[in-house]
Scaffold this active site. Structure first.
Site, short mmCIF file in Angstrom:
data_model
loop_
_atom_site.label_atom_id
_atom_site.label_comp_id
_atom_site.label_asym_id
_atom_site.label_seq_id
_atom_site.Cartn_x
_atom_site.Cartn_y
_atom_site.Cartn_z
N PHE A 140 -32.95 2.21 -42.01
CA PHE A 140 -32.01 1.87 -43.08
C PHE A 140 -32.37 2.64 -44.36
CE2 PHE A 140 -31.38 -0.81 -46.89
CZ PHE A 140 -30.02 -1.04 -46.85
N TYR A 141 -33.66 2.66 -44.69
CA TYR A 141 -34.10 3.33 -45.91
C TYR A 141 -34.08 4.85 -45.77
CZ TYR A 141 -35.48 -1.30 -47.41
OH TYR A 141 -35.46 -2.62 -47.76
N LEU A 142 -34.46 5.37 -44.62
CA LEU A 142 -34.44 6.81 -44.42
C LEU A 142 -33.04 7.39 -44.60
CD1 LEU A 142 -36.81 7.22 -41.33
CD2 LEU A 142 -37.23 8.05 -43.66
N ARG A 144 -30.80 6.37 -46.45
CA ARG A 144 -30.41 6.26 -47.85
C ARG A 144 -31.26 7.12 -48.78
NH1 ARG A 144 -28.75 2.52 -44.73
NH2 ARG A 144 -26.75 1.48 -45.14
#
Length: 173
Positions: A140-142, A144
């Site tokens: 999810f963070y990668l 973004r």
């Protein structure tokens, strides 16, 4: 549905009904978030709706931290001082299982970035750091724009300058 993100208020928000599918994140909002807030260890922000402001749809917590320069990529680290680098830690981010798939996680992340930018206007802040709960959260963070920290697969960071651009790029539909 009008959405509201505000600081956790233990008397106004129902922490017991929140379920995200991760027992540690559920336990944090139920038993630790308000205590940590009172002790000034972290601040927790909750996503609610105007129609039901007591029901927590999602939440995140922020605190201060430092990053060792050596843990950053060589190209980034070489431009920074040799002492620990100031940052803001996004320690937890979770969305209730009944609300997952509605981009609420992205809304919460954008709000965390905005608050980090505000802190950065008053104090030194190089990046927003996140401790992903698992590899699904890491992805999810990668996507973004976060970058992994060396030798810590679930710890990622986003330089504040990147965060300013990312806020515009990751706006939910």
């Amino acid at each position: 549905m009008a959405l509201i993100i505000c600081a956790l208020n233990k008397s106004a928000h129902d922490r017991t009904a929140f379920r995200c599918g991760n027992p540690d994140l559920d336990e944090f909002i139920r038993t630790k978030a308000a205590k940590h807030q009172a002790q000034r260890i972290s601040r927790t922000f909750v996503l609610t709706s105007e129609a039901d402001p007591g029901r927590i749809l999602g939440y995140y917590s922020l605190s201060n931290c430092q990053i060792d320069r050596e843990l950053l990529s060589v190209d980034v680290g070489k431009t920074l001082p040799r002492h620990p680098i100031p940052a803001v830690l996004l320690g937890r981010l979770a969305v209730d299982t009944r609300e997952q798939g509605k981009q609420f996680g992205t809304w919460l992340l954008i709000d965390a970035l905005k608050r980090t930018v505000l802190v950065g206007q008053q104090s030194g802040v190089f990046a927003l750091v996140v401790e992903a709960a698992d590899f699904k959260a890491r992805d999810f963070y990668l996507v973004r724009g976060f970058v992994p920290i060396t030798d810590r697969p679930l710890t990622l960071y986003m330089p504040l300058e990147t965060g300013l651009r990312a806020m515009r790029a990751i706006q939910p539909a």
